[in-house]
Design an enzyme around this catalytic site. Structure first.
Site, mmCIF file in Angstrom:
data_model
loop_
_atom_site.group_PDB
_atom_site.id
_atom_site.type_symbol
_atom_site.label_atom_id
_atom_site.label_comp_id
_atom_site.label_asym_id
_atom_site.label_seq_id
_atom_site.Cartn_x
_atom_site.Cartn_y
_atom_site.Cartn_z
ATOM 1 N N GLU A 33 -1.888 -7.085 7.340
ATOM 2 C CA GLU A 33 -0.533 -6.986 8.006
ATOM 3 C C GLU A 33 -0.509 -8.176 9.041
ATOM 4 O O GLU A 33 -1.098 -8.264 9.852
ATOM 5 C CB GLU A 33 -0.073 -5.448 8.426
ATOM 6 N N HIS A 72 0.413 -1.221 -0.289
ATOM 7 C CA HIS A 72 -0.204 0.260 0.136
ATOM 8 C C HIS A 72 1.028 1.131 -0.284
ATOM 9 O O HIS A 72 2.087 1.528 0.132
ATOM 10 C CB HIS A 72 -0.614 -0.011 1.220
#
Length: 246
Positions: A84, A11
């Site tokens: 994550e 990202h």
């Protein structure tokens, strides 16, 4: 059926990234720089013959994926398996705060071991979670498809280590820059079944201490095939994205 290649995109930047705070699974959005990074990455990857886009459900990854989806003309689906690595009590803290508040666990973490007693997801556990999600996405695709997965830095590197059978404590891959990507492709008839094509390449919008393969490519007059260093360390033919042609 199995996808031909997976493009693993981290990202764009968030305020936590900018402040060097541990992000983990806290849902922090992109900042303006991160959106610009995603737009630039989408300009490149949007022309890379992608067929599907799957994203972590955390907003920083999902917005990055949606920007790529608009460029590629593709819808985005989400999978929480690409979140994550969880960092428990450390999430939201700077490295200085971690070192001051949890010195023993911090030293273990910096030495490559899993810190205990603070809710940090193990490297092996995170790698297996992401690796299994990568395999599932690849197996759900038709032969020859190129699938983009938009996720997070530690998630991507640990997932790559898992599907390449490298083990959770392999560190030679290094980290991922914001809106940088790696490419893994099928390795037919060999073990492991996947191979690393390129790692951590991308278009940088903010100053960095090194130039990426795309920075170097942009300085040449010929914007055709470029020499990209693959996972073996040997130069391999690929376009500027590192994504194999179909």
């Amino acid at each position: 059926m199995t996808a031909r290649a997976l493009v693993l995109l981290r990202h764009g930047q968030t305020d936590y990234n900018h402040a060097m705070r541990m992000q983990g699974q806290i849902d922090i959005p992109l900042n303006d720089t991160g959106r610009q990074q995603a737009e630039r990455a989408a300009e490149v990857l949007g022309g890379a013959d992608l067929t599907r886009i799957v994203s972590s459900d955390l907003s920083r990854a999902l917005e990055t994926a949606q920007i790529l989806g608009r460029a590629a003309g593709l819808d985005v689906t989400t999978d929480e398996g690409f979140r994550e690595r969880g960092f428990g009590l450390w999430e939201g803290h700077t490295h200085e705060e971690l070192q001051a508040g949890w010195p023993e666990q911090y030293d273990h973490w910096r030495a490559g071991r899993d810190p205990e007693g603070i809710g940090v997801e193990s490297r092996a556990g995170a790698g297996e979670r992401v690796g299994l999600a990568l395999r599932a996405v690849a197996e759900a695709a038709d032969d020859g498809e190129i699938v983009a997965v938009v996720a997070h830095g530690a998630a991507i590197t640990l997932g790559i280590a898992h599907i390449l059978d490298m083990g959770a404590h392999s560190y030679w891959l290094g980290g991922m820059g914001n809106c940088h990507w790696s490419v893994v492709a099928q390795n037919p008839g060999r073990e492991p079944a996947w191979r690393l094509g390129v790692h951590n390449i991308g278009v940088d919008l903010v100053p960095r201490p090194h130039r990426t393969i795309l920075d170097r490519a942009s300085e040449t007059k010929d914007h055709g095939d470029q020499q990209v260093t693959g996972g073996s360390g040997r130069p391999t033919q690929a376009d500027q994205t590192g994504v194999p042609g179909r």
